[in-house]
Design an enzyme around this catalytic site. Structure first.
Site, PDB file in Angstrom:
ATOM      1  N   GLY A  77       0.792  -1.222   0.000  1.00 30.51           N
ATOM      2  CA  GLY A  77       0.000   0.000   0.000  1.00 30.51           C
ATOM      3  C   GLY A  77       0.824   1.272   0.000  1.00 30.51           C
ATOM      4  O   GLY A  77       0.411   2.287  -0.554  1.00 30.51           O
ATOM      5  N   GLU A  78       2.006   1.225   0.619  1.00 27.73           N
ATOM      6  CA  GLU A  78       2.842   2.422   0.715  1.00 27.73           C
ATOM      7  C   GLU A  78       3.631   2.688  -0.564  1.00 27.73           C
ATOM      8  O   GLU A  78       3.770   3.843  -0.979  1.00 27.73           O
ATOM      9  CB  GLU A  78       3.817   2.282   1.895  1.00 27.73           C
ATOM     10  CG  GLU A  78       3.180   2.426   3.267  1.00 27.73           C
ATOM     11  CD  GLU A  78       2.887   3.875   3.614  1.00 27.73           C
ATOM     12  OE1 GLU A  78       3.158   4.771   2.790  1.00 27.73           O
ATOM     13  OE2 GLU A  78       2.375   4.123   4.726  1.00 27.73           O
ATOM     14  N   SER A  79       4.171   1.649  -1.180  1.00 27.95           N
ATOM     15  CA  SER A  79       5.075   1.884  -2.319  1.00 27.95           C
ATOM     16  C   SER A  79       4.860   0.944  -3.497  1.00 27.95           C
ATOM     17  O   SER A  79       5.497   1.106  -4.534  1.00 27.95           O
ATOM     18  CB  SER A  79       6.529   1.734  -1.846  1.00 27.95           C
ATOM     19  OG  SER A  79       6.802   0.377  -1.502  1.00 27.95           O
ATOM     20  N   TYR A 164      -6.712   5.304   6.575  1.00 36.22           N
ATOM     21  CA  TYR A 164      -5.466   4.641   6.198  1.00 36.22           C
ATOM     22  C   TYR A 164      -5.550   3.137   6.472  1.00 36.22           C
ATOM     23  O   TYR A 164      -5.114   2.321   5.650  1.00 36.22           O
ATOM     24  CB  TYR A 164      -4.288   5.241   6.965  1.00 36.22           C
ATOM     25  CG  TYR A 164      -2.972   4.545   6.707  1.00 36.22           C
ATOM     26  CD1 TYR A 164      -2.249   4.803   5.546  1.00 36.22           C
ATOM     27  CD2 TYR A 164      -2.456   3.636   7.625  1.00 36.22           C
ATOM     28  CE1 TYR A 164      -1.041   4.163   5.302  1.00 36.22           C
ATOM     29  CE2 TYR A 164      -1.251   2.989   7.387  1.00 36.22           C
ATOM     30  CZ  TYR A 164      -0.550   3.262   6.223  1.00 36.22           C
ATOM     31  OH  TYR A 164       0.646   2.607   5.980  1.00 36.22           O
TER      32      TYR A 164
END
Length: 275
Positions: A77-79, A164
């Site tokens: 999800g982050e990168s 988030y």
């Protein structure tokens, strides 16, 4: 008389400001389904294979005693497994670690571009939050918004922190769909999601997470044969920043970008691609 009116207006303004402030920072309860699923992945080990940096992530999972799918969901999800990713605020690498956070663990800004160092810093921080908050839901929220965004005593969190968690949970579900209960196997390539070889293109994007997820659910139901995904990017505007949620479509085999765009238009009535 004018003084009285001014005082009333001032008081009204203060009350309104207080109300708005409280609304912005209103604490909400975690989603019970997501909470249950997050707890379950810590209790029931599953076999996960085929991800980029799999060995490094598995090592960090064992070192810091965190669920591997839990960590993978954050990285995805982050990168989307891009070790060179940099956010507008300066978060770096696979786990989008801030240099100030990495420095706590003796890792420099430049070292965050090294996958092993980035993973170690990110997972170490996530594990510390998990130890402090004693809950995977709150720890995940705090990974994004800091410990100040959650309240362990009341078990509540800010709306943006909760969003988030919902976003990362989307990635966790993708991961869990390709896992099986942990057992010994001689085939190291079984149940593989080759994320590094998957090609996606952006079908459309939304500024609102709820709109994005509703459309994702809708289009996935209409076209179950096509794999859709969601990825969050921060968009820089003239005077502020905001998140944009990209709806991605997987290009695989005979399903080209043109094919997918035509199918989306035919089945949903939405035309997003330049024809």
């Amino acid at each position: 008389m004018m003084k009285q009116i001014s005082s009333i207006l001032l008081l009204s303004g203060l009350i309104l400001s207080l109300f708005i402030c409280q609304a912005v920072h209103a604490a909400i309860m975690p989603d019970p389904v997501i909470k249950s699923d997050l707890i379950s992945i810590f209790k029931t080990p599953v076999e996960v294979k085929g991800y980029p940096y799999q060995d490094l992530l598995a090592d960090a999972s064992r070192k810091y005693n965190l669920s591997l799918p839990y960590i993978l969901a954050v990285v995805r999800g982050e990168s989307f497994f891009d070790s060179n990713a940099i956010s507008s605020k300066g978060a770096i690498g696979l786990m989008q670690v801030m240099p100030s956070t990495a420095s706590i663990y003796g890792i420099s800004k430049q070292e965050l571009y090294v996958p092993k160092k980035n993973i170690d810093a990110g997972v170490h921080y996530l594990a510390d939050l998990y130890t402090k908050l004693e809950d995977p839901y709150l720890a995940l929220a705090a990974y994004y918004c800091g410990p100040g965004g959650v309240d362990k005593k009341t078990f509540t969190l800010r709306k943006d922190c909760n969003e988030y968690v919902h976003y990362i949970y989307r990635h966790l579900k993708k991961i869990m769909a390709k896992t099986k209960p942990h057992e010994k196997t001689t085939d190291s390539q079984t149940f593989v999601e080759q994320v590094d070889t998957i090609k996606h293109f952006e079908l459309t994007s939304f500024d609102n997470f709820l709109d994005a997820t509703q459309f994702l659910n809708f289009i996935s139901t209409k076209l179950p044969e096509i794999e859709f995904d969601i990825f969050r990017n921060k968009a820089l505007l003239a005077d502020h920043e905001r998140f944009q949620y990209q709806i991605l479509s997987r290009v695989d085999g005979s399903l080209t970008r043109e094919n997918i765009c035509n199918l989306v238009a035919e089945k949903s009535g939405f035309l997003f691609c330049d024809q």
